[in-house]
Design an enzyme around this catalytic site. Sequence first.
Site, PDB file in Angstrom:
ATOM      1  N   LYS A 240      16.015 -21.442  21.333  1.00  0.00           N
ATOM      2  CA  LYS A 240      15.672 -22.750  20.776  1.00  0.00           C
ATOM      3  C   LYS A 240      14.318 -23.210  21.291  1.00  0.00           C
ATOM      4  CE  LYS A 240      16.908 -26.792  22.631  1.00  0.00           C
ATOM      5  NZ  LYS A 240      16.025 -27.972  22.525  1.00  0.00           N
ATOM      6  N   ASN A 241      14.119 -23.157  22.610  1.00  0.00           N
ATOM      7  CA  ASN A 241      12.892 -23.692  23.196  1.00  0.00           C
ATOM      8  C   ASN A 241      11.652 -22.918  22.767  1.00  0.00           C
ATOM      9  OD1 ASN A 241      14.330 -25.710  24.479  1.00  0.00           O
ATOM     10  ND2 ASN A 241      14.466 -24.623  26.433  1.00  0.00           N
TER      11      ASN A 241
ATOM     12  N   CYS B  45      16.825 -35.777  24.252  1.00  0.00           N
ATOM     13  CA  CYS B  45      17.861 -36.084  25.240  1.00  0.00           C
ATOM     14  C   CYS B  45      17.371 -37.111  26.251  1.00  0.00           C
ATOM     15  CB  CYS B  45      18.272 -34.812  25.988  1.00  0.00           C
ATOM     16  SG  CYS B  45      19.302 -33.692  25.022  1.00  0.00           S
TER      17      CYS B  45
ATOM     18  N   ARG C 200      10.069 -38.540  30.520  1.00  0.00           N
ATOM     19  CA  ARG C 200       9.291 -37.368  30.126  1.00  0.00           C
ATOM     20  C   ARG C 200       8.063 -37.830  29.350  1.00  0.00           C
ATOM     21  NH1 ARG C 200      13.362 -33.034  27.579  1.00  0.00           N
ATOM     22  NH2 ARG C 200      14.168 -34.808  26.428  1.00  0.00           N
TER      23      ARG C 200
ATOM     24  N   ASP D  25      17.373 -26.365  32.869  1.00  0.00           N
ATOM     25  CA  ASP D  25      18.328 -26.273  31.772  1.00  0.00           C
ATOM     26  C   ASP D  25      19.592 -25.500  32.136  1.00  0.00           C
ATOM     27  OD1 ASP D  25      16.854 -27.795  30.055  1.00  0.00           O
ATOM     28  OD2 ASP D  25      16.232 -26.167  28.743  1.00  0.00           O
TER      29      ASP D  25
ATOM     30  N   ARG E 180      22.398 -29.090  18.655  1.00  0.00           N
ATOM     31  CA  ARG E 180      20.947 -29.030  18.768  1.00  0.00           C
ATOM     32  C   ARG E 180      20.494 -27.734  19.437  1.00  0.00           C
ATOM     33  NH1 ARG E 180      19.047 -32.643  22.410  1.00  0.00           N
ATOM     34  NH2 ARG E 180      17.004 -31.879  21.798  1.00  0.00           N
TER      35      ARG E 180
END
Length: 426
Positions: free
Chosen positions: A22-23, A123, A128, A313, A405
Amino acid sequence: MDKLVIRGGNRLSGTIPISGAKNAALTLIPCALLSEEPVTLRNLPRLADIDGFQHLMNQFGVTTAIQGTRPEDFGRVMTLEATRITSSVAPYDLVRKMRASILVLGPMLARMGEATVSMPGGCAIGNRPIDLHLKALEAFGAEIELTQGYVKAMAPDGGLPGGEFDFPVVSVGATENALMAAVLANGTSRLFNAAREPEIVDLCNLLVAMGAEIENIGQSDLTIHGVKRLNGATYKVMPDRIEAGSYACAAAITGGDVRLEGANANDMASTIHALRNIGIEIEEDAKGIHARANGALKPANLTTAPFPGLATDMQAQLMSLLCKAEGTSVLKETIFENRFMHVPELSRMGAEIETEGRTAIVKGPADLTGAEVMATDLRASMSLIIAALAAEGETTVRRIYHLDRGYERLEEKLQLVGADIERLDD
């Protein structure tokens, strides 16, 4: 809104296919903005965030096509073609749910000379800010204006000249945005103290395949020689190291034996090191990773850090695993200040966890029991699933849109290895 119901106690055994990361995918998709030619991404995971980014690209006038995928297959192939960009605005409605949307800022600025992007969402795991994204782009010659919740970036006439930027702290997203802006700059750009995550390497490899000139890929000091134009390319998204680590934790907490097909051990050395310290057998080969529980779980002291350190993560998933370790474990979170929101939910299941600032103390082994719990963010959601697999009785996890997600068809993959889990309409 759906929920997941898990009846714990089943030992996981078998093979789980690991999806594209995903990232990485959320960084590779905006690369299509840098070229008039088609960019085809293989091994793209089927995720809510990917769908959201596809809609954002369509907003810019990018055509997207999904090819040759069957409903029963994991992953898909997407071709993006930005022959003509019709808008340089990323509106609030498309950006608010997905922090990665800010990654259109760099490539749009490089290609079109301007970009207007809503401040991103995502999230709620801590502060951030995007200030490093903006400072890096300013160092390359952009003018930045913040107004009414939007970032407006403008390049000088003739395009970005390029420049140098030294990150005061490591930032993955800011490194990605700066890289995509620099590849079409008029001169040479340099990034110091850049992030080194495997997803950054994946981004660089795609950009090079498109004709970019980048030196020192995988290092903290990057040199980017701007080119006049980039061509299209076909590229396979790297395997998801966080998904692989998550399923390794799921296997371990059930005393299981699972093969993670397609996982790349080189990308997740710190996670493998942590799992081995906890007592999990990990075997690596060219086709994946084999994770096998071997006796009682051992406590551990773990600290998150930028790559090559332990990924933030993976913190929540490892915390769930350590709830069943025989002794006291300590986890320190150094990346985000609000990433222990799963602790109260794990406590509802019988976990004994105390938090002091950015440190969590886990006392095990806990007698985990099923409960009704609520997901608070993507990785916290997975930590609840892992705990539920080892808990006595039935656990119901709500607000699982967080999971959708970042984990492709999670319940189907867990069912493949024997988990008693089902998705129901809530």
